[in-house]
Design an enzyme around this catalytic site. Structure first.
Site, PDB file in Angstrom:
ATOM      1  N   ASP A 143      -0.533  -0.910  -4.599  1.00 32.27           N
ATOM      2  CA  ASP A 143      -1.829  -0.454  -4.260  1.00 32.27           C
ATOM      3  C   ASP A 143      -1.793   1.225  -3.932  1.00 32.27           C
ATOM      4  O   ASP A 143      -1.668   1.524  -2.686  1.00 32.27           O
ATOM      5  CB  ASP A 143      -2.515  -1.164  -3.198  1.00 32.27           C
ATOM      6  CG  ASP A 143      -4.331  -1.157  -3.339  1.00 32.27           C
ATOM      7  OD1 ASP A 143      -4.695  -0.127  -4.080  1.00 32.27           O
ATOM      8  OD2 ASP A 143      -4.680  -1.444  -2.350  1.00 32.27           O
ATOM      9  N   GLU A 157      -2.322  -1.241  -8.810  1.00 38.85           N
ATOM     10  CA  GLU A 157      -3.543  -1.468  -8.388  1.00 38.85           C
ATOM     11  C   GLU A 157      -4.063   0.081  -8.069  1.00 38.85           C
ATOM     12  O   GLU A 157      -3.606   0.649  -7.215  1.00 38.85           O
ATOM     13  CB  GLU A 157      -3.773  -2.418  -7.166  1.00 38.85           C
ATOM     14  CG  GLU A 157      -5.183  -2.711  -6.948  1.00 38.85           C
ATOM     15  CD  GLU A 157      -5.423  -3.717  -5.800  1.00 38.85           C
ATOM     16  OE1 GLU A 157      -6.564  -3.522  -5.110  1.00 38.85           O
ATOM     17  OE2 GLU A 157      -4.637  -4.384  -5.801  1.00 38.85           O
ATOM     18  N   LYS A 213     -14.337  -7.220  -4.509  1.00 38.62           N
ATOM     19  CA  LYS A 213     -14.622  -7.288  -3.096  1.00 38.62           C
ATOM     20  C   LYS A 213     -16.219  -7.923  -3.410  1.00 38.62           C
ATOM     21  O   LYS A 213     -16.917  -7.409  -4.226  1.00 38.62           O
ATOM     22  CB  LYS A 213     -14.651  -5.811  -2.578  1.00 38.62           C
ATOM     23  CG  LYS A 213     -13.359  -5.155  -2.601  1.00 38.62           C
ATOM     24  CD  LYS A 213     -12.581  -5.913  -1.506  1.00 38.62           C
ATOM     25  CE  LYS A 213     -11.154  -5.082  -1.229  1.00 38.62           C
ATOM     26  NZ  LYS A 213     -10.336  -4.917  -2.349  1.00 38.62           N
ATOM     27  N   TRP A 261      -7.725 -12.203  -0.130  1.00 36.78           N
ATOM     28  CA  TRP A 261      -7.456 -11.294   1.119  1.00 36.78           C
ATOM     29  C   TRP A 261      -8.570 -11.536   1.885  1.00 36.78           C
ATOM     30  O   TRP A 261      -9.717 -11.141   1.501  1.00 36.78           O
ATOM     31  CB  TRP A 261      -7.279  -9.951   0.698  1.00 36.78           C
ATOM     32  CG  TRP A 261      -6.678  -9.207   1.873  1.00 36.78           C
ATOM     33  CD1 TRP A 261      -5.486  -9.059   2.206  1.00 36.78           C
ATOM     34  CD2 TRP A 261      -7.456  -8.593   2.704  1.00 36.78           C
ATOM     35  NE1 TRP A 261      -5.118  -8.344   3.335  1.00 36.78           N
ATOM     36  CE2 TRP A 261      -6.626  -7.765   3.844  1.00 36.78           C
ATOM     37  CE3 TRP A 261      -8.737  -8.330   2.914  1.00 36.78           C
ATOM     38  CZ2 TRP A 261      -7.035  -7.239   4.791  1.00 36.78           C
ATOM     39  CZ3 TRP A 261      -9.318  -7.834   4.233  1.00 36.78           C
ATOM     40  CH2 TRP A 261      -8.135  -7.181   5.131  1.00 36.78           C
ATOM     41  N   ASP A 305      -9.731  -1.528  -8.490  1.00 37.55           N
ATOM     42  CA  ASP A 305     -10.457  -2.105  -7.290  1.00 37.55           C
ATOM     43  C   ASP A 305     -11.605  -1.334  -6.876  1.00 37.55           C
ATOM     44  O   ASP A 305     -12.451  -1.431  -7.265  1.00 37.55           O
ATOM     45  CB  ASP A 305      -9.278  -2.319  -6.328  1.00 37.55           C
ATOM     46  CG  ASP A 305      -9.736  -2.619  -4.977  1.00 37.55           C
ATOM     47  OD1 ASP A 305     -10.850  -3.026  -4.999  1.00 37.55           O
ATOM     48  OD2 ASP A 305      -8.945  -3.117  -4.036  1.00 37.55           O
ATOM     49  N   LYS A 332       0.707  -1.173  -0.020  1.00 41.15           N
ATOM     50  CA  LYS A 332       0.134  -0.133   0.023  1.00 41.15           C
ATOM     51  C   LYS A 332       0.853   1.083  -0.041  1.00 41.15           C
ATOM     52  O   LYS A 332       1.896   1.421   0.675  1.00 41.15           O
ATOM     53  CB  LYS A 332      -0.926   0.038   1.159  1.00 41.15           C
ATOM     54  CG  LYS A 332      -2.183  -1.115   0.941  1.00 41.15           C
ATOM     55  CD  LYS A 332      -3.224  -0.836   2.089  1.00 41.15           C
ATOM     56  CE  LYS A 332      -4.221  -1.838   1.847  1.00 41.15           C
ATOM     57  NZ  LYS A 332      -5.007  -1.646   0.336  1.00 41.15           N
TER      58      LYS A 332
END
Length: 369
Positions: free
Chosen positions: A193, A218, A265, A320, A241, A164
């Site tokens: 990300d 990402e 997700k 994840w 995402d 991240k």
């Protein structure tokens, strides 16, 4: 098998270690909402939705419970047979709010799987494996510390790492990517990300400064329009995402060719049933993707793993789940856990987990006849 009662529970999920840090927000404790559906023949199904605070996506815990309050009364008495019909009934009660409807969709599939004596993965098309690879998310942090954790997680068996970045100086982000690469090299696949936190200029700059390091980029920028401008200007594959807020957004990204893969997700896309649609569209276009959720306990983790097991392995980027960041389990006897960087696919009927209601406290509201 008809819906007799719907119980709604809330439970806090404190972040193990203190803070989960991303470009847009820091979270210390998550507010998860669980629904328990009891049928007239005594079968119990569970669903869960757990937004990562109110700014990561246009979702929040109070919004989920308000949406559930609109939907639940209209479901009492309905038969659990056609998942599509139940989805239509939810849409007739409330427009949108897929992240709340997802909890019901998961519970419906849990009930149907138990009734038929098959795992949810079978209802989603059939498992292709009995365990799926997980990936570890390295929060925004100092370059050296991030690299140290990365090396530890590779030793623990994780085949993929997500770094991240954003929300700080670009130099730190670049240093972090280089340090992690030096620490793990080809021992793990890497995703960088941005969580929507970079400008187009910053994304291009980081891409150039990390040109020799193989990774997927990402969600570097905030909007799909910004990400579209990166096409042909960056060397790394770009995954979407947060922009995949519904099935139409996924179709748009694929049809315009701006995404080389996705981080999906389950609750954001409205549940497992809708996720199977985008899974199959990605299969047609040979686009890799993950099967994740924002946060949550064993229920949402089980949902992610069941779906993940149905994705062709060569296109699967990993699952994840929040297990590494939270303590305890809703179902201590059948927990969803990561071992050696992989997660076993539950084999029991339905989701394969049955939360202990007493561990959640009493329901905050009950809907019934």
């Amino acid at each position: 098998m008809r819906i007799e009662t719907i119980n709604v529970y809330t439970t806090p999920l404190p972040v193990k270690g203190g803070v989960y840090r991303m470009a847009s927000t820091d979270v210390q404790s998550l507010d998860s909402t669980l629904i328990e559906i009891v049928t007239d023949d005594g079968i119990i199904g569970w669903g869960e939705t757990c937004p990562v605070g109110p700014v990561y996506q246009p979702h929040h815990a109070l919004g989920a419970r308000a949406a559930i309050a609109e939907i639940a009364p209209g479901l009492v008495g309905l038969e659990i047979a056609s998942i599509r019909l139940l989805a239509t009934r939810m849409d007739e009660r409330l427009n949108g709010h897929g992240y709340a409807k997802a909890a019901f969709d998961i519970a419906f599939l849990d009930l149907l799987g138990q009734k038929l004596g098959v795992p949810v993965s079978t209802l989603l098309g059939g498992a292709l494996t009995d365990r799926v690879p997980a990936y570890y998310s390295l929060i925004v942090g100092p370059p050296d510390e991030t690299a140290r954790v990365a090396a530890d997680k590779v030793k623990a068996g994780y085949p993929r790492l997500q770094i991240k970045i954003a929300g700080r100086n670009l130099e730190e982000d670049v240093a972090t990517v280089h340090k992690v690469w030096e620490a793990v090299g080809y021992k793990a696949r890497i995703a960088v990300d941005g969580n929507r936190g970079l400008t187009v200029a910053a994304a291009i700059h980081l891409d150039r400064l990390c040109q020799t390091i193989p990774f997927v980029f990402e969600q570097p920028c905030n909007t799909m329009e910004e990400v579209a401008t990166l096409k042909g200007r960056v060397t790394h594959p770009v995954y979407l995402d947060e922009n995949t807020e519904d099935q139409n957004a996924v179709l748009r990204a694929i049809s315009t060719g701006i995404a080389d893969g996705f981080g999906f997700k389950v609750t954001r896309l409205g549940g497992l049933t809708k996720m199977t649609t985008v899974r199959d569209i990605c299969a047609i276009r040979s686009l890799p993707h993950t099967c994740d959720d924002a946060w949550g306990g064993d229920v949402i983790a089980a949902a992610c793993v069941h779906l993940a097991s149905t994705v062709e392995p060569r296109r699967f980027e990993g699952a994840w789940i929040a297990q590494e960041y939270i303590d305890g389990h809703y179902d201590p006897e059948n927990p969803i856990v990561i071992r050696n960087g992989h997660i076993a696919v539950p084999q029991r009927p339905g989701l394969g987990v049955q939360p202990q209601a007493k561990k959640l406290g009493g329901p905050i509201v009950t809907y019934g006849r």
